[in-house]
Design a protein around this motif. Structure first.
Motif, PDB file in Angstrom:
ATOM      1  N   SER A   1       0.876   0.216 -11.204  1.00 57.92           N
ATOM      2  CA  SER A   1       0.539  -0.385  -9.907  1.00 57.92           C
ATOM      3  C   SER A   1      -0.857  -0.939  -9.854  1.00 57.92           C
ATOM      4  CB  SER A   1       0.680   0.659  -8.810  1.00 57.92           C
ATOM      5  OG  SER A   1       0.000   1.839  -9.193  1.00 57.92           O
TER       6      SER A   1
ATOM      7  N   TRP B   1       3.825   6.935 -13.015  1.00 59.75           N
ATOM      8  CA  TRP B   1       3.352   5.697 -12.399  1.00 59.75           C
ATOM      9  C   TRP B   1       2.140   5.133 -13.126  1.00 59.75           C
ATOM     10  CZ3 TRP B   1       2.485  10.551 -10.420  1.00 59.75           C
ATOM     11  CH2 TRP B   1       1.160  10.922 -10.238  1.00 59.75           C
TER      12      TRP B   1
ATOM     13  N   LEU C   1      -1.512   6.481   8.884  1.00 58.55           N
ATOM     14  CA  LEU C   1      -0.317   7.270   9.166  1.00 58.55           C
ATOM     15  C   LEU C   1      -0.669   8.588   9.855  1.00 58.55           C
ATOM     16  CD1 LEU C   1       1.549   6.774   5.776  1.00 58.55           C
ATOM     17  CD2 LEU C   1       2.088   5.688   7.957  1.00 58.55           C
TER      18      LEU C   1
ATOM     19  N   LEU D   1      -5.505   2.546  -0.166  1.00 58.85           N
ATOM     20  CA  LEU D   1      -4.516   3.622  -0.042  1.00 58.85           C
ATOM     21  C   LEU D   1      -5.018   4.723   0.899  1.00 58.85           C
ATOM     22  CD1 LEU D   1      -2.987   4.001  -3.614  1.00 58.85           C
ATOM     23  CD2 LEU D   1      -2.182   2.697  -1.648  1.00 58.85           C
TER      24      LEU D   1
ATOM     25  N   MET E   1      15.834  -3.705  -6.685  1.00 53.01           N
ATOM     26  CA  MET E   1      16.694  -3.561  -7.864  1.00 53.01           C
ATOM     27  C   MET E   1      15.971  -2.839  -8.987  1.00 53.01           C
ATOM     28  SD  MET E   1      18.656  -7.097  -8.054  1.00 53.01           S
ATOM     29  CE  MET E   1      17.727  -7.596  -6.631  1.00 53.01           C
ATOM     30  N   TYR E   2      16.722  -2.062  -9.761  1.00 55.09           N
ATOM     31  CA  TYR E   2      16.102  -1.350 -10.857  1.00 55.09           C
ATOM     32  C   TYR E   2      15.857  -2.304 -12.004  1.00 55.09           C
ATOM     33  CZ  TYR E   2      15.321   1.946 -14.561  1.00 55.09           C
ATOM     34  OH  TYR E   2      14.771   2.630 -15.593  1.00 55.09           O
ATOM     35  N   ARG E   3      14.601  -2.385 -12.406  1.00 58.69           N
ATOM     36  CA  ARG E   3      14.289  -3.254 -13.534  1.00 58.69           C
ATOM     37  C   ARG E   3      13.924  -2.407 -14.733  1.00 58.69           C
ATOM     38  NH1 ARG E   3       9.708  -6.363 -11.242  1.00 58.69           N
ATOM     39  NH2 ARG E   3       9.773  -4.693  -9.759  1.00 58.69           N
TER      40      ARG E   3
ATOM     41  N   GLN F   1      11.261  -5.680  -1.095  1.00 61.63           N
ATOM     42  CA  GLN F   1      11.749  -4.351  -0.720  1.00 61.63           C
ATOM     43  C   GLN F   1      10.594  -3.392  -0.455  1.00 61.63           C
ATOM     44  OE1 GLN F   1      14.327  -3.905  -4.180  1.00 61.63           O
ATOM     45  NE2 GLN F   1      16.098  -3.769  -2.839  1.00 61.63           N
TER      46      GLN F   1
ATOM     47  N   TRP G   1       7.815   1.134  -8.283  1.00 63.06           N
ATOM     48  CA  TRP G   1       7.787  -0.024  -9.176  1.00 63.06           C
ATOM     49  C   TRP G   1       9.195  -0.452  -9.595  1.00 63.06           C
ATOM     50  CZ3 TRP G   1       5.977   4.844 -10.408  1.00 63.06           C
ATOM     51  CH2 TRP G   1       6.711   5.548 -11.352  1.00 63.06           C
ATOM     52  N   GLN G   2      10.193   0.281  -9.134  1.00 61.80           N
ATOM     53  CA  GLN G   2      11.558  -0.092  -9.475  1.00 61.80           C
ATOM     54  C   GLN G   2      12.191  -0.996  -8.422  1.00 61.80           C
ATOM     55  OE1 GLN G   2      13.244   3.795  -9.972  1.00 61.80           O
ATOM     56  NE2 GLN G   2      12.862   3.832 -12.165  1.00 61.80           N
ATOM     57  N   ILE G   3      11.466  -1.257  -7.323  1.00 62.94           N
ATOM     58  CA  ILE G   3      12.014  -2.146  -6.300  1.00 62.94           C
ATOM     59  C   ILE G   3      11.142  -3.401  -6.203  1.00 62.94           C
ATOM     60  CG2 ILE G   3      13.075  -0.260  -5.005  1.00 62.94           C
ATOM     61  CD1 ILE G   3      10.786  -0.408  -3.020  1.00 62.94           C
ATOM     62  N   SER G   4      11.708  -4.462  -5.664  1.00 64.52           N
ATOM     63  CA  SER G   4      11.007  -5.749  -5.627  1.00 64.52           C
ATOM     64  C   SER G   4       9.897  -5.741  -4.577  1.00 64.52           C
ATOM     65  CB  SER G   4      12.002  -6.854  -5.304  1.00 64.52           C
ATOM     66  OG  SER G   4      12.436  -6.713  -3.961  1.00 64.52           O
TER      67      SER G   4
ATOM     68  N   ARG H   1       7.861   2.731   6.961  1.00 58.64           N
ATOM     69  CA  ARG H   1       6.842   3.777   7.011  1.00 58.64           C
ATOM     70  C   ARG H   1       6.012   3.657   8.288  1.00 58.64           C
ATOM     71  NH1 ARG H   1       2.175   4.139   2.432  1.00 58.64           N
ATOM     72  NH2 ARG H   1       1.516   2.240   3.502  1.00 58.64           N
TER      73      ARG H   1
ATOM     74  N   ARG I   1      14.407   5.902  -5.471  1.00 53.25           N
ATOM     75  CA  ARG I   1      13.774   4.985  -6.432  1.00 53.25           C
ATOM     76  C   ARG I   1      12.264   5.181  -6.481  1.00 53.25           C
ATOM     77  NH1 ARG I   1      17.004   0.171  -6.908  1.00 53.25           N
ATOM     78  NH2 ARG I   1      19.046   0.955  -7.484  1.00 53.25           N
TER      79      ARG I   1
ATOM     80  N   ALA J   1      -4.439   3.468   4.259  1.00 51.79           N
ATOM     81  CA  ALA J   1      -3.015   3.528   4.610  1.00 51.79           C
ATOM     82  C   ALA J   1      -2.641   4.936   5.057  1.00 51.79           C
ATOM     83  CB  ALA J   1      -2.159   3.094   3.419  1.00 51.79           C
TER      84      ALA J   1
ATOM     85  N   ARG K   1       0.826  -1.217   0.000  1.00 48.23           N
ATOM     86  CA  ARG K   1       0.000   0.000   0.000  1.00 48.23           C
ATOM     87  C   ARG K   1       0.853   1.258   0.000  1.00 48.23           C
ATOM     88  NH1 ARG K   1      -5.505  -0.903   3.579  1.00 48.23           N
ATOM     89  NH2 ARG K   1      -5.768  -3.113   3.223  1.00 48.23           N
ATOM     90  N   LEU K   2       1.934   1.245  -0.769  1.00 45.64           N
ATOM     91  CA  LEU K   2       2.748   2.452  -0.893  1.00 45.64           C
ATOM     92  C   LEU K   2       2.120   3.360  -1.951  1.00 45.64           C
ATOM     93  CD1 LEU K   2       6.228   0.694  -0.892  1.00 45.64           C
ATOM     94  CD2 LEU K   2       5.105   1.853   1.018  1.00 45.64           C
ATOM     95  N   PHE K   3       2.457   4.647  -1.910  1.00 45.01           N
ATOM     96  CA  PHE K   3       1.887   5.596  -2.858  1.00 45.01           C
ATOM     97  C   PHE K   3       2.795   5.684  -4.081  1.00 45.01           C
ATOM     98  CE2 PHE K   3       0.767   7.237   1.454  1.00 45.01           C
ATOM     99  CZ  PHE K   3      -0.532   6.753   1.445  1.00 45.01           C
ATOM    100  N   PRO K   4       2.324   5.219  -5.250  1.00 43.91           N
ATOM    101  CA  PRO K   4       3.213   5.135  -6.414  1.00 43.91           C
ATOM    102  C   PRO K   4       3.613   6.502  -6.958  1.00 43.91           C
ATOM    103  CG  PRO K   4       0.977   4.534  -7.031  1.00 43.91           C
ATOM    104  CD  PRO K   4       0.993   4.695  -5.531  1.00 43.91           C
TER     105      PRO K   4
END
Ligand SMILES: Nc1ncnc2c1ncn2[C@@H]1O[C@H](COP(=O)(O)OP(=O)(O)O)[C@@H](O)[C@H]1O
Ligand SMILES: [Mg+2]
Lengths: 267, 272
Positions: free
Chosen positions: B272, B268, B177, B170, B1-3, A147, A141-144, A155, A138, B173, A94-97
């Motif tokens: 997602s 983005w 916070l 979201l 990792m950067y994909r 991660q 969507w660039q991390i697994s 957070r 980053r 979430a 549930r991170l904010f892209p």
């Protein structure tokens, strides 16, 4: 029949005769309870139970997202309110892209009222604590996936809430990643010393992480087993811990209780 | 990792044949046009490509003391129209955004105002232009109003839908916070709605574009729509065709610019 709850501030979470019903009339579903539970400060409580037994409901009650149909829930002596006093990690990150990795942490710190310069200092520190380095810039969507869940934990740690709630946070990860995150979470929890309530359906995960394990019955979930896990919280490598004879015995006990509870109705 | 995004090399490989196919299609179309024009041999009905090209040159220069068309060069006609589109779209987009957020967050206002927005959206711009002329005269004001009114509904509708359909996980979430109601809207609901809002903006600019010709039916010179309309009255078919090409090509360019801006502003999208 029920005495007023003991609102001791040393008790991080206090649930008294809590019952939760979704919907009403013919569609009413009793999801949980009645159930009473006290979580002392600094403990790592793991709730284990079959899918649909009300684990998420219990966590949402503690977070303040739901109000109990009957009974009382208190965190730090107060009625729980979302965003006050508890950090939450969900099954999905549930991170904010639209924010970078660091931006996600920054937002949490901002909501917690941390001043700007202090936020910039804390972001890399929080990421390092969950085992991440050089990822602040980053995109999500660039991390697994593993991660991403680490970022979600960082957070939830931001803002120094006394309570950490985790709802099957590793269930969607592959076995290897899951094990790494379990080990790191155990270390983080020992370092920060904060009270955690962790929900899972994995016995292995429960015994490895918990200082105490509560097994729930089938829906409506009630306590079937409440077991202290007297394993050392620090000083042992994960593999050494898993190799302890007590570890295997505890795992067998919990496993047996889960199997019995699955056959057991709450009522 | 950067994909690395896996579709990157694929689209690069496809880009070359796509460009070739498009060029070929344009050439075939030109050939057909030339053939039909020669067969009919009636320049007032279908002017030949060469005649249109010559007219383009005349419209873009001062020739025998005559400056472009009605005293303005083609580029100036186009510039005046683009300025109208820009101002009208900006007003319409901003208005649509504000209205959309209100519609998406306040249920009773949505119940009252949604039919009105749908009603205005269904009206062809020419239909309310008469009213705007009665109210605001025949100068710039009614033209800008027309474009703004035409551009507003798609943005309002897209924004309202996206704001209303904000993903609960979201939003939850953010609340977990400690976000306030205002912070949830500002930091979650609006950014989450951006891709759909942008689609609404592209739609709005497209509608403003196609409405500019309507807006310039009255006192529209200088202006590319006014030029086309005057040329039609005097059966200057080649001028009409040049005007149409100018409108179409600049429209493609503007949509291209919006697409690039979208990629930049909303990286983005679809991730997602
Ligand atoms: N919002 C809801 N409305 C109606 N029923 C619900 C809702 N949330 C959960 N339930 C029901 O309550 C029961 C317990 O759900 P949950 O707490 O999510 O279980 P768990 O997390 O242990 O899988 C399930 O039977 C589920 O279908
Ligand atoms: Mg659940």
């Amino acid at each position: 029949m029920s005495s007023p709850p003991d609102l001791d501030r040393a008790t991080a979470v206090h649930a008294h005769e809590v019952e939760h019903v979704y919907g009403g009339g013919r569609d009413a579903v009793t999801a949980l309870g009645p159930l009473s539970l006290e979580v002392p400060q600094g403990s790592f409580l793991v709730i284990v139970g079959a899918s649909g037994c009300g684990k998420s409901t219990l966590l949402r009650l503690i977070a303040g997202f739901e109000q109990p149909t009957s009974g009382t829930v208190r965190t730090g002596g107060d009625q729980p309110v979302p965003g006050k006093g508890a950090g939450i990690v969900f099954q999905q990150p549930r991170l904010f892209p639209w924010k970078s990795v660091g931006g996600n942490i920054e937002l949490a710190l901002r909501y917690a009222g941390v001043p700007r310069e202090e936020r910039a200092r804390q972001i890399p520190e929080l990421l390092r604590r969950v085992g991440l380095h050089d990822v602040a810039h980053r995109r999500i969507w660039q991390i697994s996936g593993g991660q991403q869940q680490r970022v979600a934990i960082a957070r939830a740690l931001a803002g120094d809430n006394p309570l950490l709630l985790l709802d099957e946070p590793f269930a969607a990860l592959d076995a290897l990643t899951r094990e790494r995150l379990q080990e790191d979470l155990r270390r983080v929890s020992a370092e920060t010393g904060r009270t955690s309530v962790f929900v899972t359906h994995s016995v292995e995960e429960a015994v490895f992480l918990g200082s105490r394990v509560v097994v729930l019955t089938r829906r409506p979930g009630r306590i079937a087993l409440d077991l202290d896990i007297p394993l050392p919280r620090t000083g042992l490598e994960p593999d050494e811990l898993r190799a302890l004879p007590e570890y295997a015995a505890l795992r067998a006990t919990v496993s047996q209780a889960v199997r019995t509870a699955a056959a057991l109705r709450g009522k | 990792m950067y994909r690395k995004s896996p579709d990157q090399p694929v689209s690069r490989r496809r880009a070359v044949p796509r460009f070739a196919v498009r060029t070929l299609a344009v050439l075939v179309l030109l050939g057909l046009w030339q053939a039909v024009a020669m067969a009919l041999d009636n320049p007032s009905f279908i002017p030949a490509p060469k005649a249109v090209a010559d007219r383009l040159l005349l419209l873009s220069t001062t020739h025998d003391g005559i400056r472009g068309y009605s005293g303005s060069l083609l580029i100036e006609h186009l510039g005046v129209s683009l300025r109208r589109i820009l101002i009208g779209s900006v007003i319409g987009v901003v208005g649509g955004l504000v209205l959309g957020v209100v519609l998406g967050t306040v249920p009773w206002i949505r119940i009252v105002a949604e039919p009105v927005v749908t009603f205005v959206r269904a009206l062809p711009p020419l239909a309310y232009f008469s009213l705007l002329i009665i109210w605001f005269g025949i100068d710039e004001t009614p033209k800008l109003w027309l474009l703004a009114i035409a551009a507003l509904p798609p943005v309002a509708v897209a924004t309202a839908a996206a704001v209303h359909g904000a993903p609960t996980d979201l939003v939850e979430a953010a609340k977990a916070l400690g976000a306030s109601r205002r912070q949830v809207i500002q930091d979650v609901v609006l950014p989450n709605a951006l891709p759909e809002i942008f689609t609404g903006v592209r739609l709005a600019v497209g509608i403003a574009y196609s409405s500019v010709v309507a807006a310039e039916t009255v006192n529209g010179v200088p202006g590319i729509g006014g030029m086309v309309r005057d040329a039609q009255r005097y059966l200057q078919t080649d001028v009409v065709v040049v005007g149409l090409l100018a409108i179409g090509i600049s429209g493609l360019l503007i949509d291209g610019i919006l697409r690039v801006a979208e990629k930049r502003l909303i990286p983005w999208r679809g991730r997602s």
